[in-house]
Design a protein around this motif. Structure first.
Motif, PDB file in Angstrom:
ATOM      1  N   ASN A 166       0.836  -1.209   0.000  1.00 13.48           N
ATOM      2  CA  ASN A 166       0.000   0.000   0.000  1.00 13.48           C
ATOM      3  C   ASN A 166       0.869   1.257   0.000  1.00 13.48           C
ATOM      4  OD1 ASN A 166      -2.361  -1.436   0.030  1.00 13.48           O
ATOM      5  ND2 ASN A 166      -2.796  -1.128   2.205  1.00 13.48           N
ATOM      6  N   SER A 167       1.977   1.215   0.737  1.00 17.48           N
ATOM      7  CA  SER A 167       2.872   2.365   0.797  1.00 17.48           C
ATOM      8  C   SER A 167       3.506   2.624  -0.568  1.00 17.48           C
ATOM      9  CB  SER A 167       3.965   2.129   1.849  1.00 17.48           C
ATOM     10  OG  SER A 167       4.819   3.235   1.947  1.00 17.48           O
ATOM     11  N   VAL A 168       3.918   1.547  -1.253  1.00 15.04           N
ATOM     12  CA  VAL A 168       4.489   1.689  -2.592  1.00 15.04           C
ATOM     13  C   VAL A 168       3.440   2.222  -3.565  1.00 15.04           C
ATOM     14  CG1 VAL A 168       5.455   0.421  -4.552  1.00 15.04           C
ATOM     15  CG2 VAL A 168       6.256  -0.068  -2.235  1.00 15.04           C
ATOM     16  N   LEU A 169       2.217   1.736  -3.444  1.00 12.55           N
ATOM     17  CA  LEU A 169       1.134   2.226  -4.297  1.00 12.55           C
ATOM     18  C   LEU A 169       0.927   3.723  -4.086  1.00 12.55           C
ATOM     19  CD1 LEU A 169      -1.552  -0.611  -3.898  1.00 12.55           C
ATOM     20  CD2 LEU A 169      -0.025  -0.252  -5.844  1.00 12.55           C
ATOM     21  N   ALA A 170       0.904   4.133  -2.815  1.00 18.10           N
ATOM     22  CA  ALA A 170       0.685   5.551  -2.497  1.00 18.10           C
ATOM     23  C   ALA A 170       1.786   6.421  -3.083  1.00 18.10           C
ATOM     24  CB  ALA A 170       0.608   5.740  -0.984  1.00 18.10           C
ATOM     25  N   THR A 171       3.024   5.919  -3.036  1.00 19.90           N
ATOM     26  CA  THR A 171       4.145   6.671  -3.603  1.00 19.90           C
ATOM     27  C   THR A 171       3.954   6.895  -5.102  1.00 19.90           C
ATOM     28  OG1 THR A 171       5.657   5.780  -1.942  1.00 19.90           O
ATOM     29  CG2 THR A 171       6.651   6.667  -3.939  1.00 19.90           C
ATOM     30  N   ASN A 172       3.236   5.982  -5.740  1.00 19.75           N
ATOM     31  CA  ASN A 172       2.982   6.080  -7.181  1.00 19.75           C
ATOM     32  C   ASN A 172       1.584   6.617  -7.492  1.00 19.75           C
ATOM     33  OD1 ASN A 172       5.333   4.571  -8.855  1.00 19.75           O
ATOM     34  ND2 ASN A 172       5.114   3.634  -6.836  1.00 19.75           N
ATOM     35  N   GLY A 173       0.974   7.286  -6.511  1.00 21.53           N
ATOM     36  CA  GLY A 173      -0.315   7.934  -6.736  1.00 21.53           C
ATOM     37  C   GLY A 173      -1.497   6.995  -6.830  1.00 21.53           C
ATOM     38  N   ARG A 304       7.069   3.280  14.282  1.00 20.97           N
ATOM     39  CA  ARG A 304       6.900   3.583  12.856  1.00 20.97           C
ATOM     40  C   ARG A 304       5.828   2.693  12.245  1.00 20.97           C
ATOM     41  NH1 ARG A 304      12.109   2.902   9.362  1.00 20.97           N
ATOM     42  NH2 ARG A 304      10.596   3.457   7.728  1.00 20.97           N
ATOM     43  N   VAL A 305       5.824   1.430  12.646  1.00 20.09           N
ATOM     44  CA  VAL A 305       4.851   0.476  12.116  1.00 20.09           C
ATOM     45  C   VAL A 305       3.450   0.863  12.570  1.00 20.09           C
ATOM     46  CG1 VAL A 305       4.244  -1.949  11.915  1.00 20.09           C
ATOM     47  CG2 VAL A 305       6.639  -1.299  12.227  1.00 20.09           C
ATOM     48  N   VAL A 306       3.318   1.159  13.857  1.00 16.86           N
ATOM     49  CA  VAL A 306       2.023   1.580  14.395  1.00 16.86           C
ATOM     50  C   VAL A 306       1.491   2.794  13.638  1.00 16.86           C
ATOM     51  CG1 VAL A 306       0.888   2.640  16.394  1.00 16.86           C
ATOM     52  CG2 VAL A 306       2.362   0.642  16.707  1.00 16.86           C
ATOM     53  N   ASP A 307       2.359   3.766  13.437  1.00 20.35           N
ATOM     54  CA  ASP A 307       1.925   5.002  12.783  1.00 20.35           C
ATOM     55  C   ASP A 307       1.473   4.756  11.349  1.00 20.35           C
ATOM     56  OD1 ASP A 307       2.528   6.285  15.133  1.00 20.35           O
ATOM     57  OD2 ASP A 307       4.443   7.111  14.445  1.00 20.35           O
ATOM     58  N   LEU A 308       2.182   3.888  10.630  1.00 19.16           N
ATOM     59  CA  LEU A 308       1.770   3.574   9.259  1.00 19.16           C
ATOM     60  C   LEU A 308       0.482   2.758   9.254  1.00 19.16           C
ATOM     61  CD1 LEU A 308       2.502   3.917   6.295  1.00 19.16           C
ATOM     62  CD2 LEU A 308       3.841   1.798   6.434  1.00 19.16           C
ATOM     63  N   MET A 309       0.343   1.856  10.206  1.00 21.67           N
ATOM     64  CA  MET A 309      -0.898   1.080  10.319  1.00 21.67           C
ATOM     65  C   MET A 309      -2.084   2.004  10.578  1.00 21.67           C
ATOM     66  SD  MET A 309       0.423  -2.191  12.587  1.00 21.67           S
ATOM     67  CE  MET A 309      -1.202  -2.990  12.678  1.00 21.67           C
ATOM     68  N   TYR A 310      -1.874   3.000  11.421  1.00 18.73           N
ATOM     69  CA  TYR A 310      -2.944   3.954  11.727  1.00 18.73           C
ATOM     70  C   TYR A 310      -3.287   4.785  10.484  1.00 18.73           C
ATOM     71  CZ  TYR A 310      -5.463   7.803  13.939  1.00 18.73           C
ATOM     72  OH  TYR A 310      -6.405   8.741  14.267  1.00 18.73           O
ATOM     73  N   THR A 311      -2.274   5.223   9.763  1.00 21.10           N
ATOM     74  CA  THR A 311      -2.491   6.020   8.547  1.00 21.10           C
ATOM     75  C   THR A 311      -3.279   5.226   7.514  1.00 21.10           C
ATOM     76  OG1 THR A 311      -0.441   7.263   8.891  1.00 21.10           O
ATOM     77  CG2 THR A 311      -1.328   7.232   6.658  1.00 21.10           C
ATOM     78  N   GLN A 312      -2.982   3.918   7.423  1.00 25.89           N
ATOM     79  CA  GLN A 312      -3.664   3.080   6.438  1.00 25.89           C
ATOM     80  C   GLN A 312      -4.944   2.436   6.994  1.00 25.89           C
ATOM     81  OE1 GLN A 312      -1.197   0.253   4.358  1.00 25.89           O
ATOM     82  NE2 GLN A 312       0.457   1.715   4.029  1.00 25.89           N
ATOM     83  N   GLN A 313      -5.334   2.851   8.192  1.00 21.45           N
ATOM     84  CA  GLN A 313      -6.570   2.389   8.828  1.00 21.45           C
ATOM     85  C   GLN A 313      -6.556   0.897   9.182  1.00 21.45           C
ATOM     86  OE1 GLN A 313      -9.675   3.759   6.135  1.00 21.45           O
ATOM     87  NE2 GLN A 313      -9.561   5.836   6.943  1.00 21.45           N
ATOM     88  N   PHE A 314      -5.353   0.355   9.407  1.00 22.07           N
ATOM     89  CA  PHE A 314      -5.265  -0.974   9.997  1.00 22.07           C
ATOM     90  C   PHE A 314      -5.682  -0.902  11.465  1.00 22.07           C
ATOM     91  CE2 PHE A 314      -3.213  -2.088   6.230  1.00 22.07           C
ATOM     92  CZ  PHE A 314      -2.712  -3.377   6.227  1.00 22.07           C
ATOM     93  N   LEU A 315      -5.440   0.266  12.074  1.00 27.06           N
ATOM     94  CA  LEU A 315      -5.757   0.498  13.478  1.00 27.06           C
ATOM     95  C   LEU A 315      -6.722   1.671  13.596  1.00 27.06           C
ATOM     96  CD1 LEU A 315      -2.142   0.315  15.018  1.00 27.06           C
ATOM     97  CD2 LEU A 315      -3.894  -1.482  15.113  1.00 27.06           C
ATOM     98  N   LYS A 316      -7.657   1.571  14.553  1.00 25.72           N
ATOM     99  CA  LYS A 316      -8.596   2.671  14.787  1.00 25.72           C
ATOM    100  C   LYS A 316      -7.976   3.750  15.672  1.00 25.72           C
ATOM    101  CE  LYS A 316     -12.731  -0.203  14.283  1.00 25.72           C
ATOM    102  NZ  LYS A 316     -13.953  -0.732  14.967  1.00 25.72           N
ATOM    103  N   SER A 317      -7.017   3.369  16.476  1.00 18.89           N
ATOM    104  CA  SER A 317      -6.319   4.332  17.333  1.00 18.89           C
ATOM    105  C   SER A 317      -4.860   3.912  17.456  1.00 18.89           C
ATOM    106  CB  SER A 317      -6.967   4.413  18.718  1.00 18.89           C
ATOM    107  OG  SER A 317      -6.928   3.148  19.362  1.00 18.89           O
TER     108      SER A 317
END
Length: 330
Positions: A166-173, A304-317
């Protein structure tokens, strides 16, 4: 008159001996008055059950087993092979393992679901080309943007592979919804790519190199670059109740891990255990790309993992990793 000098010499020698004896007694007294040094806690449960996966990340544990590092620190571990496919929900209170290894994504999803776990240590950080998206040698896909509308094989629909891709996809729009993830075991992904059942597959080592050697797959995209460069990939955790009940056992495991991770900085040491314990050929062990085995545990890295999970909505908080660190981690 002739005896006096001799008596004087003897008296002088006796006085010096008495003085030295007194000084020795004083020194002993001073040493005994120092506060006692803290002792290492006893290992309450030597036969600790360790949940492991057959991936490169766990190589240091097998180095520790081969080189007697566990025994040195009073542990006689039992290795329990855990499931590598799917979204695992592990019971560390009443299950088959006391300490578990897994990707940070899976560990934090368990915590988010209510598991009261603490972090014992870091296992592995991704390195260049140690995790990525593969396509068949005859594929017409040439860039990440070509994945739009395509099926991608992953071992876990809520796992590390999806997070990194998902992160790679986001980097490519692109958005996660622009592709379709298909869950399958690691050892089936390369063949599914070859057969065209999926257009691409996400793999970690040693599966990545094995797919290139055995099937001829080609790396389309490195998923440990940019925002996910040196990405904290995995770690070790146990139930908070276990850490409280067996603090000496937990400390012993952390000492073993620190020593084993240091040994794993020597690539030849890792290569030596991979064929027997992770079931890869010697050629794959020599050719595969390795990440990093951290010798210390810092909350900022798995955060870092938690923060990316939160950004991608893997986590609610967000989860505060610092609050989840077991005693003895630094």
């Amino acid at each position: 008159m002739l005896n006096r000098p001799m008596e004087s010499v003897r008296d002088s020698v006796l006085r010096r001996r008495t003085l030295l004896a007194g000084m020795g007694a004083f020194a002993l007294s001073a040493c005994s008055s120092k506060p006692a040094q803290p002792t290492t806690p006893a290992v309450e449960q030597p036969g600790i059950r360790l949940g492991v996966l057959q991936v490169t990340d766990t190589a240091p544990l097998f180095v520790a087993q081969r080189e007697g590092i566990f025994e040195k620190h009073g542990l006689q571990p039992k290795f329990v092979t855990m499931e590598l496919t799917g979204d695992q929900r592990i019971d560390l209170e009443h299950g088959v393992a006391d300490v578990t290894f897994d990707s940070w994504v899976t560990i934090f999803l368990n915590v988010a679901d209510g598991a009261d776990w603490v972090v014992l240590g870091e296992a592995y950080q991704a390195g260049p080309r140690s995790t990525g998206l593969l396509v068949s040698p005859s594929s017409r896909l040439r860039s990440v943007n070509d994945l739009a509308g395509k099926r991608i094989g992953v071992n876990n629909l809520r796992g590390l592979g999806v997070l990194l891709t998902n992160s790679v996809l986001a980097t490519n729009g692109m958005k996660p919804s622009d592709v379709q993830y298909v869950e399958m075991p690691f050892d089936k992904i390369a063949d599914s790519v070859r057969k065209g059942e999926v257009s691409a597959g996400w793999l970690v080592e040693p599966y990545l190199t094995r797919a290139q050697l055995d099937v001829g797959c080609v790396l389309l995209a490195d998923t440990a670059v940019g925002a996910t460069a040196d990405f904290p990939q995995s770690g070790y955790a146990c139930a908070r109740s276990f850490a409280r009940k067996y603090p000496g056992t937990v400390r012993a495991f952390q000492r073993v891990l620190a020593e084993a991770q240091s040994r794993a900085l020597d690539r030849s040491t890792v290569e030596a255990v991979l064929p027997d314990y992770v079931q890869v050929s010697k050629s794959v062990a020599q050719l595969m790309n390795l990440g990093t085995y951290p010798t210390t545990t810092l909350a900022i890295r798995p955060q870092r993992v938690v923060d990316l999970m939160y950004t991608q909505q893997f986590l609610k908080s967000r989860i505060n990793v610092e609050e989840r660190m077991a005693a003895g981690t630094t």
